[in-house]
Scaffold this motif. Structure first.
Motif, PDB file in Angstrom:
ATOM      1  N   LYS A 155     -41.070 -69.042  35.857  1.00 54.41           N
ATOM      2  CA  LYS A 155     -42.481 -68.624  35.965  1.00 54.41           C
ATOM      3  C   LYS A 155     -43.326 -69.765  36.506  1.00 54.41           C
ATOM      4  N   ILE A 195     -42.077 -67.684  40.211  1.00 57.64           N
ATOM      5  CA  ILE A 195     -41.223 -66.490  40.308  1.00 57.64           C
ATOM      6  C   ILE A 195     -41.730 -65.410  39.350  1.00 57.64           C
ATOM      7  N   LYS A 196     -41.813 -64.178  39.855  1.00 56.86           N
ATOM      8  CA  LYS A 196     -42.270 -63.059  39.014  1.00 56.86           C
ATOM      9  C   LYS A 196     -41.103 -62.594  38.154  1.00 56.86           C
ATOM     10  N   VAL A 197     -40.952 -63.261  37.021  1.00 55.71           N
ATOM     11  CA  VAL A 197     -39.771 -63.040  36.184  1.00 55.71           C
ATOM     12  C   VAL A 197     -39.682 -61.593  35.699  1.00 55.71           C
TER      13      VAL A 197
END
Lengths: 297, 236
Positions: free
Chosen positions: A185, A189-191
């Protein structure tokens, strides 16, 4: 000869176990959830595949439909259900229990729905190739075109998964999100979205496992329950976190069961399964194929 | 064009970790937040990077509120938090760790060039490019963590205890690099440190935190010479 025959049947069952095992590991390593609902997802996806096969007379369209349905069901469950669950349940012992109860509940709901729509009776899927065995001279092997198809289909999908994980950006995002959601995150990154994609991949693997599994047996709402057990034990053998471990675990279990059945008794399926599970948990709880020393939490 | 934190209160479980904290860091400045273990430094940083939700108060960067936003959105907006404990993913290679912020960057050329610039700043990382991050030394891991933030094209860098567990010589190196990054890349830096002496030496501003409260804000130079701060935090 018996040795070789048993090896061949082990190869074929082992490959289906591997696929189910992969489906479980994909969700476990990205969300730390043992997804019991996978048996329901797989059975529902297989029914979708079954409907397509009935309408188009094509096994292949059905197989693709089952995988797409599996991916969609997996993504929907994560997006509408698991995300909401993890937003509400954040700390305390309930964090460990809630996902288990939730996925078991989902399993019950999905099975009830499939039973309501398709009934409880057995449906069968006609495989695209003959179910008989190959013959060598006057001997018929317990391994025929259908088994070969299963082994090839599983091998191809494992290769595709390996390429996705090792060679693509989304694969790197999946691995990073699984190892450390926080660092991922903080790296932008769009976890959450990546996790949903992981559920979709897992669902597709489950759908494929389902349709291959019933092409050799019969389809009913509870058809995948045993497959879930075998897949889960395979995943534990492999260390739960590792995709290679999941595959290896599937083959170990498939072989062990077939050898126990061939050389001891047909009643040995479940005793063998649970004996292996317990032995692995006692002797090497991190799994036979994990590189890490202990289970990560 | 500043980081403005106003009356910020953050709870850590049932404990009040940060209590009505206010401070301002002008663009391009390096501010260090010093204080003993448990002063609330890490919690404060985690609230600023979106990892935890604060209880009350406000924080703005370039006049936009940064509180209660998903960390990945803040990271994409140039607010990069390098967490403590040498925050690298041990199972991934050096290259993969550094590549994480390039996964969402649309301009692949500039992503590549920011990777190259990290290798210029930290040549050691270039030597270890295909090694797993878990095999790196503590200092190299810290370089990797900071390098990853640089690849993300930071504007505001939030560093949590980069000196933790490192040998004095390495600490010196890392701090010189941080100072260089601030001036060369025109970064605004918030440096949280227990190693107050080293931090104040490179900082423009110092903020002293004690039990979740700000007890002193001044230029780093003045804090270095302040007898009370010396006695409490500088160890002599």
């Amino acid at each position: 000869m018996k040795l070789f025959d048993t090896f061949l049947t082990g190869l074929s069952t082992g490959s289906i176990y591997s696929l189910m095992s992969i489906a479980l590991v994909l969700v476990w390593r990205s969300t730390r959830v043992i997804n019991f609902a996978q048996a329901g997802q797989a059975v529902l996806s297989t029914y979708v595949g079954y409907e397509i096969i009935v309408r188009t007379n094509s096994f292949w369209f059905g197989l693709i439909a089952a995988m797409i349905a599996g991916a969609a069901i997996g993504a929907l469950i994560d997006f509408f259900f698991m995300r909401a669950l993890f937003k509400r349940v954040k700390s305390g012992p309930i964090v460990l229990v809630a996902p288990v109860v939730a996925t078991l509940g989902l399993l019950g709901i999905i099975q009830a729905i499939t039973g309501f729509i398709w009934g409880l009776d057995n449906k069968s899927i006609t495989p695209p190739v003959t179910t008989g065995g190959f013959t060598i001279g006057d001997r018929t092997l317990p391994f025929g075109p259908l088994n070969l198809l299963i082994v090839v289909a599983v091998t191809v999908s494992l290769l595709i998964l390996a390429i996705i994980f090792q060679r693509t950006n989304i694969g790197l995002s999946l691995r990073a999100s699984a190892f450390s959601p926080e660092i991922s995150k903080l790296s932008g990154i769009k976890v959450d979205a990546i996790r949903t994609f992981g559920w979709a991949l897992s669902g597709a693997a489950g759908g494929l496992a389902g349709i291959l599994f019933v092409s050799n047996s019969a389809l009913n709402p509870n058809a995948m329950d045993v497959l879930l057990v075998f897949g889960f034990v395979s995943a534990v053998i492999g260390g739960l976190d590792s995709l290679i471990g999941a595959v290896a675990g599937g083959f170990v279990l498939g072989m062990a069961i077939n050898f126990a059945v061939a050389y001891i008794d047909t009643q040995m399926i479940f005793p063998t399964t649970f004996l292996i599970l317990i032995l692995v948990l006692l002797l090497k709880p991190s799994g036979l194929f994990s590189r890490s020393k202990g289970r990560r939490d | 064009m500043t980081l403005v934190v106003n009356d910020l209160t953050v709870d850590h479980g049932s404990i009040r970790a940060v209590s009505s904290v206010s401070f301002t860091v002008p663009t391009g400045q390096l501010a260090t937040i010093i204080g003993a273990n448990g002063a609330g430094k890490t919690t404060l940083l985690r609230a600023l990077s979106g990892l935890i939700q604060p209880k009350s108060g406000s924080a703005t960067w370039q006049s936009n509120s940064i509180l209660n936003q998903p960390p990945e959105r803040l990271a994409r907006a140039g607010i990069l938090h390098v967490a403590d404990g040498k925050s690298v993913i041990a199972e991934l290679s050096v290259k993969e760790n550094l590549s994480l912020p390039t996964l969402w960057q649309r301009d692949k050329k500039s992503a590549k060039s920011s990777l190259d610039s990290v290798f210029q700043i930290f040549p050691r990382l270039a030597e270890r490019i295909n090694q797993n991050a878990g095999t790196l030394s503590g200092g190299e891991r810290q370089m990797l963590a900071i390098g990853r933030a640089i690849v993300a094209k930071p504007k505001l860098l939030l560093l949590d205890e980069p000196s933790l567990g490192l040998a004095p010589l390495i600490v010196e190196q890392i701090f010189q690099t941080i100072k260089r990054l601030q001036t060369e890349m025109k970064l605004t830096v918030v440096l949280v440190e227990q190693n107050a002496m080293s931090a104040l030496k490179i900082a423009d501003e110092g903020i002293v935190l004690n039990l979740g409260k700000v007890v002193a804000v001044d230029s780093a130079q003045k804090l270095l010479n302040d007898p009370a701060v010396k006695a409490a935090y500088l160890g002599f």
